[in-house]
Design a protein around this motif. Sequence first.
Motif, short mmCIF file in Angstrom:
data_model
loop_
_atom_site.label_atom_id
_atom_site.label_comp_id
_atom_site.label_asym_id
_atom_site.label_seq_id
_atom_site.Cartn_x
_atom_site.Cartn_y
_atom_site.Cartn_z
N ASP A 42 -2.56 -5.75 7.58
CA ASP A 42 -1.24 -5.33 8.27
C ASP A 42 -1.28 -5.20 9.70
O ASP A 42 -0.45 -5.20 10.34
CB ASP A 42 -0.70 -4.25 7.44
N LEU A 43 -2.34 -4.18 9.97
CA LEU A 43 -2.31 -3.65 11.32
C LEU A 43 -2.49 -4.92 12.51
O LEU A 43 -2.08 -4.93 13.46
CB LEU A 43 -3.37 -2.66 11.58
N GLN A 44 -3.16 -5.91 11.91
CA GLN A 44 -3.29 -7.07 12.70
C GLN A 44 -2.02 -7.77 13.12
O GLN A 44 -1.82 -8.35 14.11
CB GLN A 44 -4.35 -8.29 12.07
N PHE A 45 -1.28 -7.69 12.06
CA PHE A 45 0.29 -8.26 12.28
C PHE A 45 1.06 -7.24 13.19
O PHE A 45 1.85 -7.74 14.30
CB PHE A 45 1.10 -8.45 10.87
N ILE A 46 0.75 -6.03 13.14
CA ILE A 46 1.51 -5.19 14.01
C ILE A 46 1.12 -5.35 15.50
O ILE A 46 1.89 -5.41 16.55
CB ILE A 46 1.18 -3.66 13.69
N GLN A 47 -0.22 -5.63 15.65
CA GLN A 47 -0.78 -5.63 16.96
C GLN A 47 -0.25 -7.05 17.72
O GLN A 47 -0.13 -7.22 18.62
CB GLN A 47 -2.33 -5.75 16.90
N ALA A 48 -0.28 -8.09 16.77
CA ALA A 48 0.39 -9.48 17.25
C ALA A 48 1.85 -9.01 17.52
O ALA A 48 2.04 -9.79 18.96
CB ALA A 48 0.41 -10.28 16.24
N ALA A 49 2.43 -8.49 16.95
CA ALA A 49 3.93 -8.32 17.61
C ALA A 49 3.84 -7.51 18.84
O ALA A 49 4.83 -7.77 19.59
CB ALA A 49 4.58 -7.33 16.24
N PHE A 50 3.12 -6.47 18.88
CA PHE A 50 2.94 -5.47 20.17
C PHE A 50 2.58 -6.50 21.42
O PHE A 50 3.38 -6.37 22.49
CB PHE A 50 1.87 -4.70 19.92
N LYS A 51 1.61 -7.71 21.04
CA LYS A 51 1.29 -8.60 22.14
C LYS A 51 2.55 -9.12 22.59
O LYS A 51 2.71 -9.64 23.90
CB LYS A 51 0.12 -9.32 21.73
#
Length: 428
Positions: A178-187
Amino acid sequence: MKLWDKGFSTDKKIDRFTVGNDRELDLLLAKYDVIASSAHAKMLGKVGLISEEEVKVLVKELKRISKDIEKGNFTIEESFEDMHSKIEFMLTEKLGDTGKKIHTARSRNDQVLVAMQLYLKNELTEIQSGVKELFDLLVNLAAQHKSVLLPGYTHLQIAMPSSFGLWFSAYAESLIDDLQFIQAAFKIADQNPLGSAAGYGSSFQIDRSFTTTEMGFETLKYNVVAAQMGRGKVEKATAFGISSVAATLSKLAMDICLYMSQNFDFITFPNELTTGSSIMPHKKNPDVFELIRAKCNKIQAVPNQLTLITNNLPSGYHRDLQLVKEVIVPAIQEIKACLEMMTFSLKEIEINQAILEDPKYDYLFSVDTLNELVKSGMPFRDAYKSMGKAIENGTFKPKRNIVHTHEGSLGNLCLDGIREKMENVISK
């Protein structure tokens, strides 16, 4: 006051419909508009569009407004359309003509974009912290209860032995994805759109690289049309991130509701974390987890909502895009609340230590008992048929002293590996 005021007013009914709940939502976003306005003012001074003295007084007044926002003293009255018009009014009221210069070389379009992206960056960072806190708790609970066995199910039928160590750490490792998706959104959010103006740039010789560095963006959204096209897209990326977290929380909440029922009786919580019934004095209801489940299921609909609002819009700005704010902002607040309540409540979980002593769980051990026959030399298919007959005629005797040692099994949870995987993701 409206930033597009031409000296005449719109019908009040039209005004109410077009403004919607922007004033309320903008109270959460106002501090980011101030940050962007301060960076913009410094840039205007750097390129010579305003004087250094004007920069100084603008930045000073913006800092004062920022303090009012932090203290909760900032309001957006009905006479103002949004935070942008209120902040510009405050600057003009205090600084006169200097305040009127703050809007030079920008549009409300890129104001909204940059404030929203600064907001999303901050919120995604906070969500990451909330996910990490829940992850740490789950891994610690897995280590604490790793030897306590738990029935595993397929099709809601008794299947094979699991453990609380497996159960807790399964959700912990899922949170890493889930955190990988959060970090993609942040980028995606970490690209400065300021300076794109209404979506087609400006004839002023502005310095967009300066504001990118000043506001802490990783990079610039170079193409001004692409910057405007990012509105709705960055919110949708965020929605996919939080919906991924929500899916994990919803499934965990469902497990908890199931395991708390008297029919399962695997776990319980202190009375102060449950609710009662108006007529049944024996009830301990998992209301918190039911609400987490429902709220998180609702959050999982947000990407689709944003898709339907923004789908097939041509390039350039359209008022449809105003509606993305009222979808994504409440969803962000909801996922943060769900993370907080899940972590708060799970700290008090009470585990039934002797679940599998009940004879109804004997069949959980059929596969392990079958495997012992295979280890002794019997072909697997023959062992399977033999075990099936023993179960059918009631002669099955379970082998309860099971040994699972491969990576990720109940006897080898690989908690250090899971922790390392999370740390690698966080370090990005």
